[in-house]
Write a protein that holds these residues in place. Structure first.
Motif, PDB file in Angstrom:
ATOM      1  N   THR A 104      -2.086  10.354  -2.265  1.00  0.00           N
ATOM      2  CA  THR A 104      -3.185   9.797  -3.016  1.00  0.00           C
ATOM      3  C   THR A 104      -2.588   9.099  -4.250  1.00  0.00           C
ATOM      4  N   SER A 105      -3.123   7.888  -4.478  1.00  0.00           N
ATOM      5  CA  SER A 105      -2.745   7.114  -5.483  1.00  0.00           C
ATOM      6  C   SER A 105      -3.948   7.488  -6.701  1.00  0.00           C
ATOM      7  N   ARG A 106      -3.650   6.865  -7.996  1.00  0.00           N
ATOM      8  CA  ARG A 106      -4.729   7.191  -8.845  1.00  0.00           C
ATOM      9  C   ARG A 106      -5.855   6.483  -8.612  1.00  0.00           C
ATOM     10  N   ALA A 107      -6.816   6.892  -9.218  1.00  0.00           N
ATOM     11  CA  ALA A 107      -8.302   6.265  -8.833  1.00  0.00           C
ATOM     12  C   ALA A 107      -8.215   4.832  -9.155  1.00  0.00           C
ATOM     13  N   GLU A 108      -7.783   4.489 -10.396  1.00  0.00           N
ATOM     14  CA  GLU A 108      -7.813   3.059 -10.594  1.00  0.00           C
ATOM     15  C   GLU A 108      -7.117   2.313  -9.684  1.00  0.00           C
ATOM     16  N   LEU A 109      -5.744   2.735  -9.390  1.00  0.00           N
ATOM     17  CA  LEU A 109      -5.202   2.085  -8.156  1.00  0.00           C
ATOM     18  C   LEU A 109      -5.807   1.837  -6.901  1.00  0.00           C
ATOM     19  N   ILE A 110      -6.561   2.922  -6.282  1.00  0.00           N
ATOM     20  CA  ILE A 110      -7.428   2.727  -5.322  1.00  0.00           C
ATOM     21  C   ILE A 110      -8.620   1.652  -5.463  1.00  0.00           C
ATOM     22  N   GLN A 145      10.626  -4.427   2.582  1.00  0.00           N
ATOM     23  CA  GLN A 145      10.750  -5.729   2.893  1.00  0.00           C
ATOM     24  C   GLN A 145       9.480  -6.200   3.602  1.00  0.00           C
ATOM     25  N   LEU A 146       8.894  -5.220   4.252  1.00  0.00           N
ATOM     26  CA  LEU A 146       7.535  -5.350   4.808  1.00  0.00           C
ATOM     27  C   LEU A 146       6.191  -5.600   4.026  1.00  0.00           C
ATOM     28  N   ILE A 147       6.439  -4.673   3.069  1.00  0.00           N
ATOM     29  CA  ILE A 147       5.328  -4.612   1.844  1.00  0.00           C
ATOM     30  C   ILE A 147       5.362  -5.933   1.119  1.00  0.00           C
ATOM     31  N   ALA A 148       6.841  -6.158   0.622  1.00  0.00           N
ATOM     32  CA  ALA A 148       6.960  -7.254  -0.249  1.00  0.00           C
ATOM     33  C   ALA A 148       6.538  -8.439   0.631  1.00  0.00           C
ATOM     34  N   ARG A 149       6.656  -8.532   1.865  1.00  0.00           N
ATOM     35  CA  ARG A 149       6.347 -10.010   2.491  1.00  0.00           C
ATOM     36  C   ARG A 149       4.897 -10.082   2.810  1.00  0.00           C
ATOM     37  N   TYR A 150       4.447  -8.836   3.553  1.00  0.00           N
ATOM     38  CA  TYR A 150       3.224  -9.035   4.223  1.00  0.00           C
ATOM     39  C   TYR A 150       1.981  -8.193   3.551  1.00  0.00           C
ATOM     40  N   GLY A 151       2.535  -7.280   2.492  1.00  0.00           N
ATOM     41  CA  GLY A 151       1.434  -6.507   1.956  1.00  0.00           C
ATOM     42  C   GLY A 151       1.477  -5.021   2.582  1.00  0.00           C
ATOM     43  N   TYR A 152       0.462  -4.360   2.220  1.00  0.00           N
ATOM     44  CA  TYR A 152       0.291  -3.085   2.672  1.00  0.00           C
ATOM     45  C   TYR A 152      -1.128  -2.543   2.728  1.00  0.00           C
ATOM     46  N   SER A 153      -1.621  -2.090   3.794  1.00  0.00           N
ATOM     47  CA  SER A 153      -2.876  -1.869   4.253  1.00  0.00           C
ATOM     48  C   SER A 153      -3.161  -0.303   3.889  1.00  0.00           C
ATOM     49  N   THR A 154      -3.839   0.231   2.826  1.00  0.00           N
ATOM     50  CA  THR A 154      -3.779   1.388   2.540  1.00  0.00           C
ATOM     51  C   THR A 154      -5.340   2.321   2.823  1.00  0.00           C
ATOM     52  N   TYR A 155      -5.178   3.466   2.827  1.00  0.00           N
ATOM     53  CA  TYR A 155      -6.396   4.175   2.959  1.00  0.00           C
ATOM     54  C   TYR A 155      -6.432   5.033   1.583  1.00  0.00           C
ATOM     55  N   GLY A 156      -5.820   4.537   0.416  1.00  0.00           N
ATOM     56  CA  GLY A 156      -5.794   5.218  -0.632  1.00  0.00           C
ATOM     57  C   GLY A 156      -4.432   5.945  -1.131  1.00  0.00           C
ATOM     58  N   GLY A 157      -3.343   5.524  -0.525  1.00  0.00           N
ATOM     59  CA  GLY A 157      -1.846   6.021  -0.979  1.00  0.00           C
ATOM     60  C   GLY A 157      -1.270   6.846   0.186  1.00  0.00           C
ATOM     61  N   ASN A 158       0.142   6.542   0.461  1.00  0.00           N
ATOM     62  CA  ASN A 158       0.672   7.364   1.542  1.00  0.00           C
ATOM     63  C   ASN A 158       2.074   7.600   1.127  1.00  0.00           C
ATOM     64  N   TYR A 238       1.344   7.146 -11.310  1.00  0.00           N
ATOM     65  CA  TYR A 238       0.640   6.656  -9.984  1.00  0.00           C
ATOM     66  C   TYR A 238       0.025   7.414  -9.065  1.00  0.00           C
ATOM     67  N   GLY A 239       0.063   8.741  -9.109  1.00  0.00           N
ATOM     68  CA  GLY A 239      -0.349   9.758  -8.168  1.00  0.00           C
ATOM     69  C   GLY A 239      -1.252  10.746  -8.863  1.00  0.00           C
ATOM     70  N   ASP A 240      -1.708  11.697  -8.282  1.00  0.00           N
ATOM     71  CA  ASP A 240      -2.562  12.721  -8.640  1.00  0.00           C
ATOM     72  C   ASP A 240      -2.424  13.444  -9.886  1.00  0.00           C
ATOM     73  N   GLY A 241      -1.138  13.403 -10.376  1.00  0.00           N
ATOM     74  CA  GLY A 241      -0.798  14.097 -11.525  1.00  0.00           C
ATOM     75  C   GLY A 241      -0.543  15.531 -11.667  1.00  0.00           C
ATOM     76  N   ARG A 242      -0.586  16.055 -10.136  1.00  0.00           N
ATOM     77  CA  ARG A 242      -0.518  17.670 -10.085  1.00  0.00           C
ATOM     78  C   ARG A 242       0.964  18.001  -9.737  1.00  0.00           C
ATOM     79  N   GLY A 243       1.715  17.111  -9.387  1.00  0.00           N
ATOM     80  CA  GLY A 243       3.067  17.438  -8.752  1.00  0.00           C
ATOM     81  C   GLY A 243       2.992  18.245  -7.662  1.00  0.00           C
ATOM     82  N   PRO A 244       4.062  19.082  -7.056  1.00  0.00           N
ATOM     83  CA  PRO A 244       4.123  19.702  -5.870  1.00  0.00           C
ATOM     84  C   PRO A 244       2.738  20.857  -5.885  1.00  0.00           C
ATOM     85  N   TRP A 245       1.988  20.492  -4.790  1.00  0.00           N
ATOM     86  CA  TRP A 245       1.010  21.542  -4.657  1.00  0.00           C
ATOM     87  C   TRP A 245       1.552  23.164  -4.264  1.00  0.00           C
TER      88      TRP A 245
END
Length: 475
Positions: A104-110, A145-158, A238-245
């Motif tokens: 997951t990405s941080r809430a503000e990024l989502i 390259q794909l992200i730079a050229r075409y973007g990225y369709s996300t569901y909240g981070g991956n 950029y993430g959940d701030g929890r480190g390794p679960w």
């Protein structure tokens, strides 16, 4: 969410690395072998997500490669707004393996994710790496390259783990439509468990072990999430701030302990790490272990596959050189999205209602479903998990020990045939052997399920409570 585990080659008994894990989706799962394919000039593929996704987007087209590599992968039929079939893991003819894991990405990024987002989704990226990458590093560069050229369709981070016999990379793809990604190299002495995927501190500029776009740190500074000059921790910024679960920390420590023994880490250890009920239950859609090696011939590349979470199924060998997968392990109607409203009857299609006809071949559906059979075994075992799961594990370990020796011998025989330019004979033998063992594993699961059903009925019958039982997990 999914689970990925990478073990570097210096830590193993055989001197080669492993990439293992499972997919965490409830819909149907099945095995596919996709042949090397040549595509016409100007061909495109459809990527992205639909307006029905939790973070809505638009489907778009990206250019197809002239040639796509032969690969084996596990597919599944549903994630909201992501066109099927989807995939989050597999192995290609060049020895590149992929695992897809939520991060997951941080809430503000989502919240910054544009409503009309376009570009490849997480499954598209996994499949494109399998189709095009010749090394793990190439896989990372392709994602970038794909992200730079075409973007990225996300569901909240991956994230993805992309691996070959020499190295692996953890790649984090951020939500927000800002084309943010970062990759960390894993080497010969690395152990990394992802669930979710994570990366900690990175240097101020890319180097041999860390890759990211030029604006990666700059964007965080512009948003007030990071102070220029401070150490940059990707998960904190950029993430959940929890480190390794907790589960990731536990299995990494356990694998490190085994790596310090004289025997080091074995294939049996890696299988245990994917099977242990502390990490694996009903949410695991399947299990996969890939030995990362360069055999004499690409056809001899293989993975170990369990059709459901491996607490309730044995791992069985699948070779890249097979010509077909046993029908029992292909797509069935059980848990396939949309099949509840379709028929195996052509009258509807002839009447103009083609969308009411099943997408599963009737001949395949007439066979047993490996997923359905092993799910039955799982649910029977979970009614008395403390007794049943250890019993199943002992039986599966013994079954797999026999298979490991047989699979090694089969690879040697097939290699001799390939050396003698008898590719068709080698493919036939690999196909016959693997499919016979896939079906033998299924018979074992059926027999174990019948035994557990008899025991269940003898000791009071079935509990029909709507609250399911499960084994405690540490995720």
């Amino acid at each position: 969410m999914s689970y990925g585990l990478y073990i570097g080659k210096n830590l193993t008994a055989t001197g080669h690395a492993y990439l293992a894990g499972y997919g965490d989706e409830p819909s149907s799962h099945w095995l596919e072998i996709i042949a090397e394919t040549h595509h016409a000039a100007g061909s495109t593929i459809t990527v992205g997500v639909t307006p029905e996704a939790d973070l809505p987007g638009k489907l778009s087209e990206v250019p197809q490669a002239p040639v796509t590599a032969r690969h084996v992968r596990v597919c599944y039929s549903h994630y909201k707004g992501v066109p099927a079939p989807l995939s989050n893991g597999g192995l290609n003819e060049h020895g590149v393996a992929v695992r897809d894991i939520w991060s997951t990405s941080r809430a503000e990024l989502i919240a910054l994710t544009p409503a009309g987002q376009t570009g490849p989704n997480y499954s598209d990226l996994a499949k494109l790496v399998l189709e095009r990458a010749r090394t793990a590093r190439e896989g990372v560069e392709l994602i970038a390259q794909l992200i730079a050229r075409y973007g990225y369709s996300t569901y909240g981070g991956n994230s993805h783990i992309v691996a070959d016999p020499q190295e692996a990379w953890v790649v984090i793809e951020c939500a927000g439509g800002q084309k943010l990604w970062v990759a960390e190299r894993l080497g010969e002495n690395s152990i990394r468990a992802s669930r979710p995927g994570y990366i900690g501190e990175i240097p101020g500029t890319p180097d041999k072990d860390f890759l990211f776009p030029d604006h990666f740190i700059e964007f965080a500074v512009s948003q007030g999430w990071h102070r220029d000059g401070d150490k940059f921790n990707v998960n904190m910024v950029y993430g959940d701030g929890r480190g390794p679960w907790e589960g990731a920390r536990w299995i990494e420590a356990e694998m490190a302990r085994r790596a310090e023994t004289p025997a080091k880490i074995t294939l049996e250890d890696v299988i245990w790490a994917i099977r242990t009920p502390k990490l694996t239950g009903d949410t695991a859609g399947y299990g996969q272990v890939v030995p990362l090696v360069h055999p004499a011939h690409p056809a001899l590349r293989m993975l170990w596959h369990a059709p459901v979470g491996a607490v309730a199924a044995p791992f069985m060998p699948v070779f890249l050189g097979m010509t077909e997968i046993a029908e029992e392990y292909r797509q069935h109607r059980y848990l396939t999205s949309g099949e509840h409203a379709r028929f195996m009857d052509m009258r509807h299609a002839l009447g103009g209602q083609a969308d009411e006809v099943s997408i599963v071949p009737q001949g395949v559906e007439a066979s047993r479903s490996a997923v359905a059979i092993c799910k039955r075994l799982l649910y029977l075992a979970l009614r008395d998990a403390e007794t049943s799961l250890p019993e199943l594990a002992r039986i599966f370990v013994a079954h797999e020990a026999r298979l490991m020796a047989l699979a090694e011998n089969m690879q040697k025989v097939a290699s001799m045939l390939l050396d003698a330019s008898q590719a068709d004979l080698a493919a036939g033998m690999l196909t016959y052997f693997a499919n016979s063992e896939l079906r033998a594993g299924l018979r074992l699961a059926e027999q174990l399920a019948d035994g557990l059903e008899a025991r269940t009925r003898a000791f009071g019958g079935f509990d029909t409570s709507l609250q399911p039982k499960s084994s405690p997990q540490v995720w």
